[in-house]
Design a protein around this motif. Structure first.
Motif, PDB file in Angstrom:
ATOM      1  N   PRO A  28     -61.606 -33.893  27.607  1.00 18.54           N
ATOM      2  CA  PRO A  28     -62.215 -33.385  28.841  1.00 18.54           C
ATOM      3  C   PRO A  28     -62.842 -34.470  29.703  1.00 18.54           C
ATOM      4  O   PRO A  28     -62.725 -34.441  30.935  1.00 18.54           O
ATOM      5  CB  PRO A  28     -63.265 -32.392  28.319  1.00 18.54           C
ATOM      6  CG  PRO A  28     -62.736 -31.943  27.002  1.00 18.54           C
ATOM      7  CD  PRO A  28     -62.083 -33.157  26.423  1.00 18.54           C
ATOM      8  N   MET A  29     -63.529 -35.442  29.097  1.00 23.11           N
ATOM      9  CA  MET A  29     -64.199 -36.464  29.908  1.00 23.11           C
ATOM     10  C   MET A  29     -63.192 -37.377  30.606  1.00 23.11           C
ATOM     11  O   MET A  29     -63.374 -37.752  31.770  1.00 23.11           O
ATOM     12  CB  MET A  29     -65.185 -37.273  29.062  1.00 23.11           C
ATOM     13  CG  MET A  29     -64.594 -38.166  28.015  1.00 23.11           C
ATOM     14  SD  MET A  29     -65.876 -39.020  27.068  1.00 23.11           S
ATOM     15  CE  MET A  29     -66.662 -37.658  26.198  1.00 23.11           C
ATOM     16  N   SER A  46     -65.936 -30.906  20.773  1.00 19.98           N
ATOM     17  CA  SER A  46     -65.185 -31.423  21.904  1.00 19.98           C
ATOM     18  C   SER A  46     -64.576 -32.766  21.541  1.00 19.98           C
ATOM     19  O   SER A  46     -64.738 -33.250  20.415  1.00 19.98           O
ATOM     20  CB  SER A  46     -66.088 -31.556  23.133  1.00 19.98           C
ATOM     21  OG  SER A  46     -65.320 -31.808  24.295  1.00 19.98           O
ATOM     22  N   THR A  62     -53.942 -33.590  30.712  1.00 21.48           N
ATOM     23  CA  THR A  62     -54.324 -33.908  29.338  1.00 21.48           C
ATOM     24  C   THR A  62     -54.055 -32.720  28.421  1.00 21.48           C
ATOM     25  O   THR A  62     -54.221 -31.560  28.826  1.00 21.48           O
ATOM     26  CB  THR A  62     -55.823 -34.273  29.268  1.00 21.48           C
ATOM     27  OG1 THR A  62     -56.075 -35.369  30.150  1.00 21.48           O
ATOM     28  CG2 THR A  62     -56.240 -34.652  27.862  1.00 21.48           C
ATOM     29  N   SER A  64     -60.032 -36.549  31.312  1.00 20.12           N
ATOM     30  CA  SER A  64     -59.330 -35.711  32.271  1.00 20.12           C
ATOM     31  C   SER A  64     -60.136 -35.571  33.552  1.00 20.12           C
ATOM     32  O   SER A  64     -59.600 -35.659  34.664  1.00 20.12           O
ATOM     33  CB  SER A  64     -59.076 -34.330  31.655  1.00 20.12           C
ATOM     34  OG  SER A  64     -58.405 -33.483  32.560  1.00 20.12           O
ATOM     35  N   ALA A  65     -61.465 -35.383  33.402  1.00 26.29           N
ATOM     36  CA  ALA A  65     -62.325 -35.243  34.576  1.00 26.29           C
ATOM     37  C   ALA A  65     -62.497 -36.569  35.308  1.00 26.29           C
ATOM     38  O   ALA A  65     -62.476 -36.630  36.538  1.00 26.29           O
ATOM     39  CB  ALA A  65     -63.691 -34.704  34.150  1.00 26.29           C
ATOM     40  N   LYS A  66     -62.669 -37.647  34.555  1.00 28.56           N
ATOM     41  CA  LYS A  66     -62.919 -38.959  35.150  1.00 28.56           C
ATOM     42  C   LYS A  66     -61.711 -39.460  35.951  1.00 28.56           C
ATOM     43  O   LYS A  66     -61.856 -40.087  36.997  1.00 28.56           O
ATOM     44  CB  LYS A  66     -63.254 -39.960  34.040  1.00 28.56           C
ATOM     45  CG  LYS A  66     -63.653 -41.343  34.524  1.00 28.56           C
ATOM     46  CD  LYS A  66     -63.862 -42.278  33.346  1.00 28.56           C
ATOM     47  CE  LYS A  66     -65.085 -41.923  32.549  1.00 28.56           C
ATOM     48  NZ  LYS A  66     -66.350 -42.298  33.215  1.00 28.56           N
ATOM     49  N   GLN A 105     -63.434 -25.216  28.423  1.00 31.88           N
ATOM     50  CA  GLN A 105     -63.064 -26.607  28.692  1.00 31.88           C
ATOM     51  C   GLN A 105     -63.692 -27.606  27.733  1.00 31.88           C
ATOM     52  O   GLN A 105     -63.916 -28.761  28.101  1.00 31.88           O
ATOM     53  CB  GLN A 105     -63.393 -26.978  30.147  1.00 31.88           C
ATOM     54  CG  GLN A 105     -62.687 -26.116  31.181  1.00 31.88           C
ATOM     55  CD  GLN A 105     -61.165 -26.130  31.014  1.00 31.88           C
ATOM     56  OE1 GLN A 105     -60.540 -27.169  31.114  1.00 31.88           O
ATOM     57  NE2 GLN A 105     -60.578 -24.970  30.737  1.00 31.88           N
ATOM     58  N   ASP A 131     -66.099 -42.602  27.720  1.00 31.12           N
ATOM     59  CA  ASP A 131     -66.794 -42.283  28.961  1.00 31.12           C
ATOM     60  C   ASP A 131     -67.160 -43.534  29.750  1.00 31.12           C
ATOM     61  O   ASP A 131     -67.947 -43.474  30.694  1.00 31.12           O
ATOM     62  CB  ASP A 131     -68.068 -41.466  28.660  1.00 31.12           C
ATOM     63  CG  ASP A 131     -68.525 -40.649  29.853  1.00 31.12           C
ATOM     64  OD1 ASP A 131     -67.690 -40.369  30.738  1.00 31.12           O
ATOM     65  OD2 ASP A 131     -69.715 -40.292  29.913  1.00 31.12           O
ATOM     66  N   GLY A 140     -58.800 -37.411  36.675  1.00 30.69           N
ATOM     67  CA  GLY A 140     -57.932 -36.400  37.246  1.00 30.69           C
ATOM     68  C   GLY A 140     -56.591 -36.387  36.551  1.00 30.69           C
ATOM     69  O   GLY A 140     -55.530 -36.203  37.161  1.00 30.69           O
ATOM     70  N   ALA A 150     -59.179 -30.105  26.886  1.00 30.64           N
ATOM     71  CA  ALA A 150     -58.608 -30.254  28.231  1.00 30.64           C
ATOM     72  C   ALA A 150     -57.218 -29.646  28.359  1.00 30.64           C
ATOM     73  O   ALA A 150     -56.580 -29.790  29.408  1.00 30.64           O
ATOM     74  CB  ALA A 150     -58.566 -31.738  28.603  1.00 30.64           C
ATOM     75  N   THR A 166     -54.088 -27.399  29.142  1.00 33.03           N
ATOM     76  CA  THR A 166     -53.712 -26.366  30.119  1.00 33.03           C
ATOM     77  C   THR A 166     -52.306 -25.880  29.784  1.00 33.03           C
ATOM     78  O   THR A 166     -51.598 -26.475  28.957  1.00 33.03           O
ATOM     79  CB  THR A 166     -53.731 -26.910  31.554  1.00 33.03           C
ATOM     80  OG1 THR A 166     -52.704 -27.915  31.684  1.00 33.03           O
ATOM     81  CG2 THR A 166     -55.089 -27.508  31.906  1.00 33.03           C
TER      82      THR A 166
END
Length: 513
Positions: free
Chosen positions: A457-458, A453, A467, A460-462, A417, A342, A464, A420, A422
């Motif tokens: 996810p972190m 987790s 993942t 992927s979000a940070k 979520q 993170d 974009g 991550a 899809t």
């Protein structure tokens, strides 16, 4: 005489049936015991030298150097250093490491083929002020790191490993790795005779008062006298000599390990570990019994896969991407640190590589948006161990999602979520897995069970970033001693290696953004 004949006849019939049963038995059960895959044996060499995140990073570095990777520093200017077809690595805090290889056809703005894992595992860590003494026992105060199954740390042969800061004879301050290779600590359980409630209510303990290891007795201590008690906290003011904060014998053992004097030790970060070596087990050599499988197994597999993917020089020479492995620290406590997932570690690395010059170019052949262009062209495998179905707790798994050892890498999916993954990212992985003959399994947690987790996810979000969350199946996750399958080690390496080599071509066929 008639009776004798009957007995002889009966004996021949029994013998015939016995031989038939023996033959049938051999056909029903595989009696051939083969050695474990070489990758599983090699992993033992890795994990048996990786008792702390610092040691795990060092073991990764040893393998990278042997494979021809060049160390660079975050604080340096990378322009003029980086070359296409070059192999590099750098560390942060010496507990996280990023290794990458630049494709021969890479251009700034192209994508990254990345695998991420982590070097830390739940463990006990020595407190900043650890000296304790009770009833003639010298003890070492510890704090809990991560969400461990702490009852598994009782009655184990423990020692310490980690990083020590020392002052050298010429006044330099050095970070050194230390590991005491023999059991010096023990957390004993209470005899059942003194607490019969254990039989009825199970083993219960207090994390602060009962989870304190002993290191020696006053009788056998260096002086033969009780250790001098610390001053009350109100009188310490946080600035007493290090040697007074910890047991003298612990300080002496560390000094001997590092070949320095006690007063040269300025500070340390020490993890407790089980001194019993990791081992191949099971009747057919099908299990790995080890601590820290979560997540040193995936750390090992990702580094090994990156190295193997470069053995064919043409493979990297024709690659338009940068192949990258990032091993983070502190995943078990949320990753929100300077060297965790993170942090800015991976984003800043992607940005620097996207904006750098290569092959001695006088000017970067990119646009100011090269970094932003690269992210949607990139893909991350978040590699963290998965839950194998437990034979004694089968009800803890959803009926349709029960991963087994030896049956392939597990793709982890969660509607909320926590992972991550899809559909498009799964398809990419399946295309690679199909080509490299790696079976895949799927895991979804039960609706009446919480879900862990990962770093997926972190990141992927940070960033974009597309993942997928995967991992090898294991039992006893977060125990002092865990279990996984030997056959799954080469499968994960093969999958990651195939991903490094095939992702650009698979991605070119994908029309879903």
């Amino acid at each position: 005489m008639v009776m004798v004949c009957r007995l002889l006849l009966s004996g021949r019939i029994i013998a015939r049936h016995s031989r038939a049963f023996s033959s049938s038995s051999r056909s029903m059960w595989n009696t051939e015991i083969r050695p474990a895959p070489v990758e599983a044996q090699d992993f033992l060499d890795f994990v048996n030298q990786a008792q702390s995140p610092f040691h795990a990073t060092e073991q990764a570095i040893i393998r990278l150097r042997k494979a021809g990777f060049q160390e660079i520093k975050e604080k340096d200017n990378w322009n003029g250093i980086l070359k296409r077809n070059g192999k590099y690595f750098f560390t942060r805090n010496r507990s996280a490491v990023i290794a990458f290889a630049v494709g021969g056809k890479y251009k700034p703005g192209n994508g990254f083929s990345a695998v991420g894992a982590h070097t830390d595992s739940p463990c006990l860590k020595v407190k900043p002020v650890s000296k304790k003494e009770k009833l003639g026992y010298l003890q070492v105060g510890v704090q809990l790191y991560g969400g461990g199954l702490w009852h598994t740390w009782f009655d184990r042969d423990l020692s310490v490993a980690g990083r020590v800061v020392v002052r050298t004879e010429d006044g330099k301050l050095e970070n050194r790795l230390a590991r005491i290779d023999r059991p010096i600590l023990r957390i004993p359980t209470l005899a059942i005779h003194l607490d019969r409630s254990t039989s009825a209510d199970g083993f219960k303990f207090n994390n602060e008062t009962h989870l304190t290891p002993m290191i020696s007795t006053v009788t056998k201590s260096l002086t033969g006298e009780p250790a001098k008690p610390l001053k009350p906290d109100t009188e310490i003011n946080g600035d007493i000599p290090l040697a007074e904060k910890h047991q003298p014998i612990l300080m002496s053992l560390l000094a001997a390990e590092l070949n320095v004097k006690v007063d040269q030790i300025l500070d340390f970060e020490l993890c407790l570990y089980d001194t019993q070596p990791s081992a191949i087990g099971g009747a057919y050599n099908e299990f790995i019994f080890s601590g820290r499988l979560d997540n040193l197994m995936m750390s090992y597999c990702s580094i090994e896969a990156l190295i193997r993917s470069l053995k064919n020089a043409d493979s990297l020479a024709n690659d338009p991407n940068i192949r990258l492995v990032s091993l983070f620290d502190n995943e078990e406590v949320g990753s929100n640190t300077a060297h965790g997932a993170d942090s800015n570690l991976l984003p800043s690395t992607f940005e620097r590589l996207s904006l750098a010059t290569y092959d001695g170019e006088a000017q970067a052949s990119n646009t100011p948006t090269a970094y932003l262009e690269a992210l949607p062209k990139s893909y991350l495998i978040s590699a963290d161990m998965a839950h194998a179905v437990h034979p004694n707790y089968a009800e803890k798994h959803d009926d349709g999602h029960r991963p087994h050892m030896h049956k392939g890498v597990v793709v982890k999916i969660n509607a909320n979520q926590r992972y991550a993954t899809t559909a498009p990212t799964t398809v990419v992985l399946r295309e690679v897995a199909k080509k490299y003959n790696v079976p895949l399994q799927e895991f979804v947690v039960r609706n009446d069970s919480p879900c862990g987790s990962t770093i997926g996810p972190m990141l992927s979000a940070k960033l974009g970033l597309r993942t997928v969350d995967v991992g090898n199946p294991q039992l006893s996750m977060h125990s002092c001693r865990e279990v996984c399958g030997t056959e799954d080690v080469p499968l994960a390496i093969q999958l990651f290696e195939g991903f490094f080599e095939e992702f650009p071509s698979v991605d070119a066929r994908l029309t879903v953004d």
